[in-house]
Enzyme design. Structure first.
Site, short mmCIF file in Angstrom:
data_model
loop_
_atom_site.label_atom_id
_atom_site.label_comp_id
_atom_site.label_asym_id
_atom_site.label_seq_id
_atom_site.Cartn_x
_atom_site.Cartn_y
_atom_site.Cartn_z
N ARG A 42 0.78 -1.15 0.05
CA ARG A 42 -0.26 -0.05 0.04
C ARG A 42 0.89 1.12 0.01
O ARG A 42 0.62 2.01 -0.60
CB ARG A 42 -0.81 -0.08 1.16
CG ARG A 42 -2.33 0.13 0.90
CD ARG A 42 -2.92 0.04 2.21
NE ARG A 42 -2.50 -0.73 3.38
CZ ARG A 42 -3.21 -1.64 4.20
NH1 ARG A 42 -4.25 -1.74 4.20
NH2 ARG A 42 -2.36 -2.28 5.00
N LYS A 45 -11.57 -20.34 10.11
CA LYS A 45 -10.81 -21.72 9.81
C LYS A 45 -11.54 -22.92 10.00
O LYS A 45 -11.34 -23.94 9.39
CB LYS A 45 -9.58 -21.43 10.85
CG LYS A 45 -8.78 -20.45 10.57
CD LYS A 45 -7.82 -19.97 11.83
CE LYS A 45 -6.68 -18.83 11.30
NZ LYS A 45 -6.08 -18.56 12.61
P1 NAP Z 1 -0.24 -7.42 7.36
O1 NAP Z 1 0.96 -7.35 8.25
O2 NAP Z 1 -1.15 -6.28 7.47
O3 NAP Z 1 0.47 -7.07 5.81
C1 NAP Z 1 -0.45 -6.75 4.62
C2 NAP Z 1 0.25 -6.38 3.35
O4 NAP Z 1 -0.54 -6.17 2.39
C3 NAP Z 1 1.09 -4.90 3.58
O5 NAP Z 1 2.33 -5.07 3.26
C4 NAP Z 1 0.11 -4.15 3.11
O6 NAP Z 1 0.87 -3.00 2.67
C5 NAP Z 1 -0.50 -4.96 1.79
N1 NAP Z 1 -1.75 -4.34 1.49
C6 NAP Z 1 -2.67 -4.51 2.11
N2 NAP Z 1 -3.91 -3.80 1.28
C7 NAP Z 1 -3.24 -3.36 0.27
C8 NAP Z 1 -3.97 -3.20 -0.96
N3 NAP Z 1 -4.80 -2.63 -1.22
N4 NAP Z 1 -2.79 -2.85 -2.02
C9 NAP Z 1 -1.70 -3.28 -1.82
N5 NAP Z 1 -1.09 -3.83 -0.74
C10 NAP Z 1 -1.78 -3.95 0.21
O7 NAP Z 1 -0.64 -8.66 7.24
P2 NAP Z 1 -0.24 -10.14 7.46
O8 NAP Z 1 -0.35 -10.18 9.06
O9 NAP Z 1 1.05 -10.36 6.84
O10 NAP Z 1 -1.38 -11.11 6.94
C11 NAP Z 1 -1.40 -11.32 5.76
C12 NAP Z 1 -2.54 -12.37 5.48
O11 NAP Z 1 -2.06 -13.62 6.02
C13 NAP Z 1 -3.94 -12.19 5.95
O12 NAP Z 1 -5.09 -12.73 5.12
C14 NAP Z 1 -3.86 -12.88 7.32
O13 NAP Z 1 -5.10 -13.22 8.02
C15 NAP Z 1 -3.08 -14.09 6.94
N6 NAP Z 1 -2.46 -14.88 8.00
C16 NAP Z 1 -1.56 -14.05 8.92
C17 NAP Z 1 -1.06 -14.74 9.86
C18 NAP Z 1 -0.11 -13.76 11.05
O14 NAP Z 1 0.33 -14.49 11.94
N7 NAP Z 1 0.02 -12.59 10.84
C19 NAP Z 1 -1.27 -15.98 10.07
C20 NAP Z 1 -1.78 -16.89 9.29
C21 NAP Z 1 -2.37 -16.12 8.20
P3 NAP Z 1 1.78 -2.09 3.49
O15 NAP Z 1 2.79 -2.91 4.04
O16 NAP Z 1 2.28 -1.02 2.52
O17 NAP Z 1 0.78 -1.43 4.46
N1 HSE Z 2 -4.69 -13.85 13.70
C1 HSE Z 2 -4.42 -15.16 13.43
C2 HSE Z 2 -4.15 -15.84 14.83
C3 HSE Z 2 -3.35 -15.36 12.59
O1 HSE Z 2 -3.96 -15.09 15.77
O2 HSE Z 2 -4.38 -16.97 14.65
C4 HSE Z 2 -3.29 -16.72 12.21
O3 HSE Z 2 -3.95 -17.13 11.19
#
Ligand code: NAP
Ligand code: HSE
Length: 442
Positions: free
Chosen positions: A46, A206
């Site tokens: 973003r 999930k």
């Molecule tokens: P995050 O840290 O918020 O990262 C999201 C990324 O996507 C950021 O780099 C953001 O850009 C980019 N982004 C968001 N909206 C955008 C848009 N409209 N256009 C372009 N770029 C965009 O999220 P995350 O924790 O990595 O999670 C990502 C996915 O994995 C989610 O679906 C989440 O549910 C899943 N997930 C996460 C975890 C976890 O432990 N975090 C575990 C399992 C699954 P900027 O950096 O510039 O803001």
């Molecule tokens: N927010 C999620 C959790 C990330 O706490 O389990 C993994 O899907």
């Protein structure tokens, strides 16, 4: 020379950064295992000006996720943006453009999975989503390949790392809820909107995905009971401990004849079970298959590197052609399942109840009477002794009544009977609302 698989990475946040880290730190090993090199061609974010925790070539970065998702020089699109708006458009655009997709986005798959999967099938490509459920645990692979000879009888799981971290820290270190949630966000466990974690939505999404894979039936999150941890207090965890239990946000699906009993709720789990001993951001899935018996898989369920580990495994599976073999055979394509959700009123289990009651004669009798009329039998009762109020103190407070906690464990009953009893509790003037109610998983 090994071939090159060209990748667009949509999102360079917590998980996206982990993916870049693994691909660069273990490039040689991954090339050997995949028989291919992964060549990152585009990275969509973003905010181009944001400081990143990983080193990336600035020339790869773009804010144009649509162009990155459909770029002609790309074979696989890895969607790690999250959410169900831009991410949905990006995934559908990528699939229609003939790209395989890897995603960690359970919200997208739980709400629009049919559209995503059908679009993939029409385009002759595949979707891999190991990271969408339980972070680093290979649960999609377990259900999609290793359990294919089994009728799955039940699935009990802790599927949300953030809430499990909060409950564990509150109980073991007596930390305040708000502090622990802030730490979970800092550690990258929580969703962009942590309400999704706290109110049980994330775990329910999930569970929907796992239920579809395990039982061949898509059940929407609105069709089953879901409760978050927001009404829980430390006092409940301490009473549960006194009774020999831990409180966990338990996600469960169980096959009962032609029905699926399904719910996500804070639940008392007997202390000696593996589910009860799973702490921090660790997730666990306990499966029962008719052939294999009880099977437990457990590991880090959230966070940068564990989730990235699952994403990279999906990329390798594409490279060696495994996903192209397994995706068309997953239970997500089963359209003939006769299973339906067991109506909530018919769910049978034991319950923990905590009331705040007036400390005066006949209170326990009134509550027991309500339960008795619903044919709910009491298994145990805890009311700790409260200090005796002196006549002078009573006079000074105008003879005001002391309010004390009363905890009751019931024998097995149904959700319907408990609800009927609750309607009557609300009419008892000695019971101050709200009371706390949690099911028990022995
Ligand atoms: P995050 O840290 O918020 O990262 C999201 C990324 O996507 C950021 O780099 C953001 O850009 C980019 N982004 C968001 N909206 C955008 C848009 N409209 N256009 C372009 N770029 C965009 O999220 P995350 O924790 O990595 O999670 C990502 C996915 O994995 C989610 O679906 C989440 O549910 C899943 N997930 C996460 C975890 C976890 O432990 N975090 C575990 C399992 C699954 P900027 O950096 O510039 O803001
Ligand atoms: N927010 C999620 C959790 C990330 O706490 O389990 C993994 O899907």
């Amino acid at each position: 020379m090994s071939k090159s698989i060209r990748v667009s990475l949509l999102g360079l946040g917590t998980v996206g950064s982990g993916v870049m880290r693994i691909l660069s730190d273990h490039a040689g090993m991954i090339e050997r295992r995949a028989g291919s090199q992964f060549d990152i061609r585009h990275i969509a974010v973003r905010d181009l000006g944001k400081q990143r925790g990983v080193k990336v070539d600035p020339k790869l970065m773009t804010t144009d996720w649509k162009a990155a998702a459909t770029a002609p020089d790309v074979d696989v699109v890895v969607e790690l943006m999250g959410g169900t708006t831009a991410a949905k458009d990006a995934v559908l655009a990528a699939l229609r453009a003939g790209k395989h997709v890897v995603t960690a986005n359970k919200a997208l798959l739980a709400t629009c999975g049919d559209e995503v999967f059908n679009t993939a099938r029409e385009a002759g490509v595949c979707v891999a989503f190991e990271a969408a459920v339980a972070g680093g645990i290979p649960i999609i692979a377990t259900l999609g390949t290793s359990m294919t000879g089994n009728v799955v009888e039940s699935l009990e799981a802790i599927l949300n790392g953030t809430t499990n971290f909060i409950l564990s820290e509150m109980f073991s270190k007596r930390r305040a809820y708000g502090d622990v949630l802030a730490e979970a966000q800092k550690l990258g466990y929580a969703e962009a909107d942590p309400t999704m974690d706290i109110d049980g939505t994330d775990a329910a999404q999930k569970l929907t995905l796992l239920t579809q894979l395990a039982f061949g039936k898509k059940i929407e999150t609105s069709e089953f009971l879901r409760q978050g941890i927001n009404t829980l207090e430390l006092a409940d965890m301490l009473y549960a401990d006194e009774l020999g239990y831990r409180v966990k946000l338990l996600a469960m699906t169980r096959l009962i004849g032609k029905h699926l009993e399904m719910h996500v709720e804070p639940t008392l789990i007997r202390r000696n079970r593996a589910l009860a001993r799973t702490d921090g951001a660790i997730n666990i899935v306990e499966l029962r298959g008719d052939a294999v018996g009880r099977l437990i898989v457990s590991g880090p369920g959230a966070g940068e590197m564990p989730t990235a580990s699952a994403v990279v495994a999906d990329l390798v599976d594409f490279a060696i052609g495994r996903t192209q073999l397994t995706f068309p055979r997953l239970e997500i394509w089963n359209n003939d399942s006769p299973l339906t959700v067991l109506p909530a009123e018919q769910i049978e289990r034991r319950y923990y109840l905590r009331f705040n009651v007036e400390d005066k004669p006949h209170v326990i009798a009134d509550i027991a009477d309500v339960l008795g009329r619903q044919e709910i039998s009491l298994a145990s009762v805890i009311q700790h002794e409260s200090p005796e109020q002196s006549a002078a103190a009573a006079a000074a407070t105008g003879g005001g009544v002391t309010i004390v906690p009363l905890v009751i464990m019931t024998h097995r009953t149904t959700e319907g009977r408990i609800r009927a009893a609750e309607a009557e509790f609300r009419r008892l003037s000695c019971v101050r609302s709200p009371h706390i109610r949690m099911p028990v998983a022995d």
